[in-house]
Design a protein around this motif. Structure first.
Motif, PDB file in Angstrom:
ATOM      1  N   THR B 151     -19.582 -25.472  -3.628  1.00 40.65           N
ATOM      2  CA  THR B 151     -20.873 -26.063  -3.230  1.00 40.65           C
ATOM      3  C   THR B 151     -20.735 -26.852  -1.932  1.00 40.65           C
ATOM      4  O   THR B 151     -21.646 -26.848  -1.109  1.00 40.65           O
ATOM      5  CB  THR B 151     -21.448 -26.959  -4.345  1.00 40.65           C
ATOM      6  N   ILE B 152     -19.589 -27.507  -1.739  1.00 39.12           N
ATOM      7  CA  ILE B 152     -19.398 -28.244  -0.478  1.00 39.12           C
ATOM      8  C   ILE B 152     -19.370 -27.255   0.691  1.00 39.12           C
ATOM      9  O   ILE B 152     -19.985 -27.483   1.740  1.00 39.12           O
ATOM     10  CB  ILE B 152     -18.108 -29.099  -0.520  1.00 39.12           C
ATOM     11  N   ASP B 153     -18.677 -26.132   0.485  1.00 36.82           N
ATOM     12  CA  ASP B 153     -18.613 -25.101   1.544  1.00 36.82           C
ATOM     13  C   ASP B 153     -19.988 -24.529   1.836  1.00 36.82           C
ATOM     14  O   ASP B 153     -20.327 -24.260   2.993  1.00 36.82           O
ATOM     15  CB  ASP B 153     -17.638 -23.980   1.133  1.00 36.82           C
ATOM     16  N   VAL B 154     -20.788 -24.336   0.781  1.00 33.79           N
ATOM     17  CA  VAL B 154     -22.146 -23.814   1.000  1.00 33.79           C
ATOM     18  C   VAL B 154     -22.966 -24.848   1.780  1.00 33.79           C
ATOM     19  O   VAL B 154     -23.668 -24.519   2.726  1.00 33.79           O
ATOM     20  CB  VAL B 154     -22.838 -23.483  -0.348  1.00 33.79           C
ATOM     21  N   TYR B 155     -22.782 -26.100   1.417  1.00 31.87           N
ATOM     22  CA  TYR B 155     -23.511 -27.172   2.108  1.00 31.87           C
ATOM     23  C   TYR B 155     -23.108 -27.226   3.589  1.00 31.87           C
ATOM     24  O   TYR B 155     -23.942 -27.353   4.471  1.00 31.87           O
ATOM     25  CB  TYR B 155     -23.211 -28.510   1.427  1.00 31.87           C
ATOM     26  N   LYS B 156     -21.793 -27.079   3.821  1.00 32.75           N
ATOM     27  CA  LYS B 156     -21.315 -27.170   5.208  1.00 32.75           C
ATOM     28  C   LYS B 156     -21.533 -25.872   5.975  1.00 32.75           C
ATOM     29  O   LYS B 156     -21.292 -25.793   7.171  1.00 32.75           O
ATOM     30  CB  LYS B 156     -19.818 -27.506   5.210  1.00 32.75           C
ATOM     31  N   GLY B 157     -21.978 -24.841   5.291  1.00 30.72           N
ATOM     32  CA  GLY B 157     -22.237 -23.555   5.938  1.00 30.72           C
ATOM     33  C   GLY B 157     -20.979 -22.729   6.125  1.00 30.72           C
ATOM     34  O   GLY B 157     -20.981 -21.729   6.842  1.00 30.72           O
ATOM     35  N   VAL B 158     -19.900 -23.148   5.526  1.00 32.90           N
ATOM     36  CA  VAL B 158     -18.645 -22.398   5.647  1.00 32.90           C
ATOM     37  C   VAL B 158     -18.753 -21.070   4.882  1.00 32.90           C
ATOM     38  O   VAL B 158     -18.231 -20.050   5.303  1.00 32.90           O
ATOM     39  CB  VAL B 158     -17.462 -23.230   5.091  1.00 32.90           C
ATOM     40  N   THR B 159     -19.442 -21.132   3.765  1.00 29.17           N
ATOM     41  CA  THR B 159     -19.620 -19.904   2.980  1.00 29.17           C
ATOM     42  C   THR B 159     -21.086 -19.796   2.543  1.00 29.17           C
ATOM     43  O   THR B 159     -21.796 -20.804   2.496  1.00 29.17           O
ATOM     44  CB  THR B 159     -18.657 -19.894   1.767  1.00 29.17           C
ATOM     45  N   LYS B 160     -21.503 -18.565   2.268  1.00 28.94           N
ATOM     46  CA  LYS B 160     -22.885 -18.372   1.823  1.00 28.94           C
ATOM     47  C   LYS B 160     -22.982 -18.495   0.317  1.00 28.94           C
ATOM     48  O   LYS B 160     -22.010 -18.205  -0.383  1.00 28.94           O
ATOM     49  CB  LYS B 160     -23.366 -16.988   2.254  1.00 28.94           C
ATOM     50  N   ALA B 161     -24.168 -18.901  -0.137  1.00 27.81           N
ATOM     51  CA  ALA B 161     -24.345 -19.018  -1.594  1.00 27.81           C
ATOM     52  C   ALA B 161     -24.284 -17.631  -2.231  1.00 27.81           C
ATOM     53  O   ALA B 161     -24.773 -16.655  -1.660  1.00 27.81           O
ATOM     54  CB  ALA B 161     -25.670 -19.685  -1.904  1.00 27.81           C
ATOM     55  N   GLU B 162     -23.659 -17.570  -3.389  1.00 29.61           N
ATOM     56  CA  GLU B 162     -23.568 -16.307  -4.111  1.00 29.61           C
ATOM     57  C   GLU B 162     -24.834 -16.128  -4.951  1.00 29.61           C
ATOM     58  O   GLU B 162     -25.204 -17.021  -5.703  1.00 29.61           O
ATOM     59  CB  GLU B 162     -22.316 -16.312  -5.004  1.00 29.61           C
ATOM     60  N   HIS B 163     -25.478 -14.989  -4.808  1.00 36.70           N
ATOM     61  CA  HIS B 163     -26.746 -14.795  -5.527  1.00 36.70           C
ATOM     62  C   HIS B 163     -26.575 -14.004  -6.818  1.00 36.70           C
ATOM     63  O   HIS B 163     -27.508 -13.859  -7.581  1.00 36.70           O
ATOM     64  CB  HIS B 163     -27.771 -14.114  -4.609  1.00 36.70           C
ATOM     65  N   HIS B 164     -25.384 -13.482  -6.999  1.00 36.77           N
ATOM     66  CA  HIS B 164     -25.120 -12.695  -8.202  1.00 36.77           C
ATOM     67  C   HIS B 164     -24.377 -13.587  -9.198  1.00 36.77           C
ATOM     68  O   HIS B 164     -23.224 -13.983  -8.957  1.00 36.77           O
ATOM     69  CB  HIS B 164     -24.278 -11.476  -7.811  1.00 36.77           C
TER      70      HIS B 164
END
Lengths: 358, 515
Positions: B151-164
């Motif tokens: 979640t921190i990576d998603v917040y920082k834009g390092v990784t995209k949120a997983e939708h599956h």
């Protein structure tokens, strides 16, 4: 691909098995237990001095003083020179393995073997994976154990669990899993093992009263456990009474027509016949204070041939064994109790032998 | 609560158990047999079976963490404003750290507040806690940190949120790393989980060899050294000087072999099923200083703390006192991650202090004297092993405190009539540690299991050192599997026979399971 993997696993297992079998050939059957090693090594060196041997577990090791039994027998004109070769924790199945090993030791003088009926095939699972437990398992002992377990009256869960334990122990011994440090220890240190286990008179009898004060045990956990068990015994009269009551109930309720566990009877008879073939007389002992219910032991004991049975467990005949004064812990006698039992046993033995000679 | 306690009776599936020996090939067989688009489902099933084996209750916690982070990250990505994204991040953190706090730190916090208030004679309104017998779910710290990094990576834009949801659930339930690390990152693991994995013989060889090496470290070395470490610490009142140093060193090696052994098995198992997991250890006892040590020991946690805490504190810009504060703070946090008790926390604080001393020395002295010939001479002639030995000594010195809590628990459990504090144990240990002209209890310690058993332990430690020296910073499987066939097979047989003959197989759990 699968064939290739199986082939490689097979090569590794095969190499391991060959190496393990080579090691097994170099080891005596008793190597895994230091007490047993001391006793059997002593017996091997002095075999011709003895014409009788007591087999069994702690109920024999800690209870039967050969010096007392011998002197009473000799006083009655019977030439008895016995050695107590029993070792703590040895149950029925291991007794048979011990017997097989014992008969391989050359002793033309051996005339009598005392065989204990004090356990079935169940054991403390805490012993699993120890060299002391694993080292004696082989295909024969596993089959013997499975026969007893599968014909017992226990629930399926216990039967499955203990069948698995025996099979696993056999596999562990076959491949010597985790046992090499103890194998090396046997080779390097067997002569340095503590000889106190032979007892003060080197007759194989060593009551707990002696062991608890034995300084060599200072760094072993056993002494704490022994003293702890004594402390519990002395301070828990309710449990003492309840255990005695259980034994009493078994004897009072026994009618004589109860069916014994056939596999246990067969194993005892196997031992009997094996010895008879060699001209050795077997006496079956039913000791007091057993852990296993006498509901199971009594029918097996009574199925043994007449003239071979030495019964010492009945609280009605031998109330003193179950008194606190004569007990060391819940399942063992103290030295005072052991002397008494040796005396009672000798009396029965003399009577049996005299009857036999008539 | 009875139910929770009842559920936690199970020892679970240990990597060194027979249960795992059956589980792993069956898992692999099913994993490679199903259509590739369904492989993630097998990963989830395997993960929940693996974790649920410790306790079904733990599996529920895993599911809660998974849901919390999956939906938080999804919502975070939907939001356009940074402020609202932050709210979702806080929700995720609250969920993860809240669970961690309730199970691991609530009792610790309660005890400390209670003690503090009792000093001030202020009554504490919370009654005698009913939660102090809760069992911490196995590997909860690993689970929460792994999930939190996502979640921190998603917040920082390092990784995209997983939708599956299925893919995400297989990330959190990825059983090889689930209970004992390495703490993996979503950006590394998720893309690999989504790929199709075909059985690869070469990967299997590499993976299995790595697993065997891990099992060797665990059952042959760690479990053997455990006896000596336990023995010394349980006689902490008698042991002095070199005995404590040796016992501490054995404890350090035990933890290293235990924990890195687990990581090796995890890496190997993941490799077999087609997934590469990050390395967690790289020969830490060859480190020349504590800073380097920290890049070689529990790498996944140190990089986690560096990425999400140290840099957050402004590590790049900081100098002087700020760096000292940051280092000590992060190391203290690391100690708290390891255990909710003061000795563990302070042992890491001590490491932080030593690291800070080195930093101040480098920053204020070394950089000025570095060009001098004296320094160059010193640098040239003071050998690498000297640096490494000093580093290990310092680490052992701090690590002894790490063990104090478990000694306290054991002693107090055995002697219920009196209570002994951890400070009393620590002061005895450290007072005796510096009696360098003595080594009381050494003979008994060595002879306890007989000299032969001690020699076997030392022999295998030497094998470990020699092997790690030989392989350098490479992966052991990469070195061994490129050797000629005869040499390779010699290593296979020796390794296999050593494990089988010298291993200790009584299902001893891994040290780091408790964290």
């Amino acid at each position: 691909m699968a064939k290739k993997i199986i082939k490689y696993i097979g090569i590794l297992l095969g190499a391991l098995l060959l190496l393990s079998l080579a090691i097994k050939l170099m080891l005596p059957f008793y190597w895994g237990d230091s007490t047993q090693t001391v006793k059997y090594e002593f017996y091997k060196k002095n075999a011709d001095k003895f014409n009788a041997v007591y087999l069994g577990g702690s109920l024999e090791y800690r209870h039967i003083d050969p010096t007392i039994v011998d002197s009473i027998a000799q006083h009655n004109g019977i030439d008895l020179r016995s050695f107590n070769i029993a070792v703590d924790g040895h149950g029925l199945i291991q007794e048979l393995t011990d017997l097989d090993g014992l008969l391989k030791i050359h002793n033309p003088n051996l005339k009598y073997i005392f065989f204990s009926i004090s356990s079935d095939a169940y054991f403390f699972p805490a012993n699993l994976h120890t060299s002391k437990w694993v080292s004696w398992h082989d295909a024969t002992s596993t089959c013997r154990a499975l026969r007893v377990i599968l014909t017992s009256k226990d629930d399926l869960k216990s039967k499955t669990k203990f069948s698995w334990f025996y099979t696993m122990s056999w596999m562990e011994n076959l491949f010597k899993i985790g046992m090499m440090p103890d194998v090396l220890n046997f080779y390097v240190n067997k002569d340095k093992y503590d000889k106190s286990y032979l007892g003060k008179l080197q007759n194989g009898f060593y009551p707990y009263d002696y062991e608890e004060n034995h300084m060599f045990m200072e760094y072993k956990w056993e002494d704490t456990l022994i003293r702890q068990s004594k402390h519990e015994y002395e301070n828990n009269p309710a449990r003492r009474d309840s255990l005695t009551n259980d034994v009493l109930q078994s004897f009072e309720n026994y009618k004589g027509d109860e069916k014994p566990n056939k596999a246990m009877v067969n194993l005892c008879m196997e031992a009997y016949k094996k010895c008879m073939k060699r001209g050795i007389q077997v006496f079956f002992i039913l000791p007091p204070k057993g852990r296993i219910s006498y509901d199971i032991l009594l029918p097996v004991f009574n199925a043994m041939p007449e003239g071979t049975k030495i019964e010492l467990a009945d609280p009605r005949k031998y109330p003193k064994y179950y008194k606190a004064d004569y007990g060391y812990n819940f399942h063992h006698l103290n030295y005072k109790g052991a002397k008494l039992q040796s005396y009672d046993m000798a009396k029965q033995l003399v009577a049996l032998m005299k009857a036999d000679s008539i | 609560m009875t139910a929770v306690r009842k559920w936690t009776q199970n020892q679970g599936m240990l990597f060194n158990s027979l249960h795992f020996l059956f589980f792993f090939p069956i898992f692999c067989y099913i994993y490679f047999s199903v259509p590739k688009q369904h492989q993630y489902k097998i990963l989830i099933a395997g993960g929940y079976y693996f974790y649920g084996n410790f306790s079904p209750f733990f599996a529920i916690i895993l599911f809660v963490i998974t849901c919390n982070d999956f939906f938080s990250a999804k919502m975070m990505e939907k939001e356009s404003s940074q402020k609202r994204k932050k709210k979702w991040l806080y929700l995720s953190m609250l969920g993860n750290l809240g669970i961690l706090f309730i199970f691991k730190y609530l009792d610790f916090a309660d005890n400390n507040i209670r003690s503090f208030l009792s000093v001030l004679h202020i009554p504490w309104f919370v009654p005698e806690p009913w939660f102090n017998h809760w069992v911490v779910p196995v590997g909860l710290s690993f689970l929460t940190f792994q999930s939190l990094s996502y979640t921190i990576d998603v917040y920082k834009g390092v990784t995209k949120a997983e939708h599956h949801f299925g893919y995400f659930a297989s990330f959190t339930a990825f059983w090889p790393v689930m209970v004992n690390g390495p703490i993996e990152r979503a950006k590394n693991l998720l893309p690999q989980i989504k790929q199709e994995h075909h059985f690869d013989y070469d990967r299997m060889r590499h993976g299995l060899f790595r697993m065997a090496w891990g099992i060797f470290k665990k059952v042959v070395i760690a479990d053997r050294l455990a006896f000596y470490a336990n023995d010394m610490f349980s006689h902490y009142g008698e042991a002095t000087g070199w005995t404590i140093w040796m016992g501490g060193f054995f404890f350090f090696l035990q933890v290293y072999c235990d924990f890195s052994g687990y990581s090796d098995i995890a890496l190997g198992a993941a490799k077999v099923i087609g997934i590469d997991v990050m390395e967690n250890f790289r020969r830490p006892f060859f480190s020349k200083n504590l800073a380097e040590f920290w890049t070689r020991w529990h790498i996944s946690l140190s990089t986690w703390l560096t990425d999400y805490v140290f840099f957050y504190l402004g590590a790049y810009k900081a100098t002087g006192a700020k760096v000292v504060f940051n280092v000590i703070f992060v190391l203290t946090l690391c100690g708290l991650w390891h255990g909710a008790n003061w000795p563990m926390v302070l042992s890491f604080t001590m490491i932080g202090i030593f690291m800070s001393i080195r930093y101040l020395w480098q920053y204020n002295v070394v950089r000025y004297i570095k060009p001098s010939n004296t320094y160059k001479l010193f640098d040239k002639y003071f050998p690498g092993w000297g640096h490494a030995s000093i580093t290990v000594l310092i680490f052992v010195f701090c690590f002894i405190l790490f063990r104090v809590h478990s000694i306290q628990v054991t002693v107090n459990r055995a002697h219920t009539e009196s209570f002994i504090s951890w400070t009393a144990i620590a002061s005895v240990l450290y007072a005796n540690l510096f009696k360098l002209n003595s080594a009381h209890y050494f003979k008994e310690w060595v002879m306890h299991k007989g000299i032969l058993q001690f020699m076997i332990a030392v022999f295998f430690v030497l094998i470990l050192f020699i092997t790690e020296k030989y392989i350098g910073d490479h992966r052991i499987e990469d070195i061994v599997l490129t050797k000629p066939e005869q040499q390779r097979w010699l290593v296979y047989v020796l390794l296999f026979v050593s494990i089988i003959w010298f291993g200790i197989f009584n299902n001893t759990s891994f040290v780091y399971f408790q964290y």
